[in-house]
Scaffold this active site. Sequence first.
Site, PDB file in Angstrom:
ATOM      1  N   TYR A   1      -6.126  69.129  -9.409  1.00 57.24           N
ATOM      2  CA  TYR A   1      -5.020  68.740 -10.274  1.00 57.24           C
ATOM      3  C   TYR A   1      -3.805  68.364  -9.422  1.00 57.24           C
ATOM      4  O   TYR A   1      -3.895  68.293  -8.204  1.00 57.24           O
ATOM      5  CB  TYR A   1      -4.733  69.853 -11.282  1.00 57.24           C
ATOM      6  CG  TYR A   1      -5.918  70.131 -12.176  1.00 57.24           C
ATOM      7  CD1 TYR A   1      -6.462  69.122 -12.981  1.00 57.24           C
ATOM      8  CD2 TYR A   1      -6.546  71.385 -12.199  1.00 57.24           C
ATOM      9  CE1 TYR A   1      -7.578  69.359 -13.775  1.00 57.24           C
ATOM     10  CE2 TYR A   1      -7.650  71.619 -12.996  1.00 57.24           C
ATOM     11  CZ  TYR A   1      -8.166  70.606 -13.786  1.00 57.24           C
ATOM     12  OH  TYR A   1      -9.266  70.829 -14.572  1.00 57.24           O
TER      13      TYR A   1
ATOM     14  N   GLY B   1     -14.558  85.047 -15.008  1.00 58.25           N
ATOM     15  CA  GLY B   1     -14.405  84.049 -16.034  1.00 58.25           C
ATOM     16  C   GLY B   1     -15.448  84.178 -17.123  1.00 58.25           C
ATOM     17  O   GLY B   1     -15.254  84.870 -18.118  1.00 58.25           O
TER      18      GLY B   1
END
Length: 368
Positions: A186, A322
């Site tokens: 990103y 996660g």
Amino acid sequence: MTETLTPPIELGHITLPNRIAMAPMTRSRTTQPGNVPNAMMAEYYAQRATAGLIITEATQISQQGQGYSFTPGIYSDAHIAGWKIVTNAVHKADGRIFLQLWHVGRMSHESFHEDGKPVAPSALSPDAQVWVVDAETGIGGMADSPVPRALETGEIASVVNDFRQAAANAIKAGFDGVEIHGANGYLIDEFLRRSSNHRTDQYGGSQENRIRFLVEVAEAVAGEIGAARTGIRMSPYITQRNMADDEIIEVMLKAAKELDRIGLIYIHLSEADWDDAPQIPDQFRHDLRSVYSGAIIVAGKYTKERGDKILADGLADVVAFGRPFIANPDLPRRFAENLPLSAFDPDTLFGGTKTGYSTYPAAAVAAS
């Protein structure tokens, strides 16, 4: 092996009751239009409040920062009000929660931008896809990211300020702190790597200049809400999305030294979670410890056993999980009592209803 996931740890201004964090995971359950957090999200996060720390799904700091459908924002009054529902629920359940601040850069889609162009350090394609819901059918799927436009030098200060304002909004919404998303290809990560940053001005070129954007964002956020409430996520060994760079480890260590100077409370290492991904060598972990004195959080296909070992070896302070947290809202208890883990349904990861989101049950309590 000695249990190392269970002891508490001081992290900035808060105490984590265990070393098990919930890693940030995009789930795309916001209320539309507006990408507003809601009561369904509050229930989901509150169910997982026994984590030592919850780090929310990535949350865009501006409309420009959005790259996937139905992901939440933190730049409007509606976003702040929606997130307050979430933080109130988590705190009522005695949890601790940080908001992950996100600008996707080139990892986006034309439908999120008025001119159809995501922004990046340079006009280079990520050769990647993002999850986008079709406006006509309402069905989501993976779509190619277009070639972005290069940010003008004069625009960069505005993006830094968006991070600062988003951090202020997060504290207003009741979060205990924020995590700057500097990983996974990103915008911040794009500035760090030669493969995605061909700028020739002061934000490109030398390694020192390539960390400048990250440093400016970290200084702005820490200056707004305090370094004791600020962490960052980084991914030195991830090469997907055209992010391979043979200088990135040197750059990351220089960045970590600057983050130590600023006083950020943790670096969260996003380790690759696919089967044949490169592993982070122990030497890098030792090198990171030598230049950065804050806490180290690790995430990426860790099991209880691997988590215990890396903590026992002194190479991390907290382990984030996660996917195991998706189907096991009571994950710390399951680890502590050696209970079996439930599997999650991959078809309900992105978008949809409570099904496959807040419908996973906690483990049954054995009769006494």
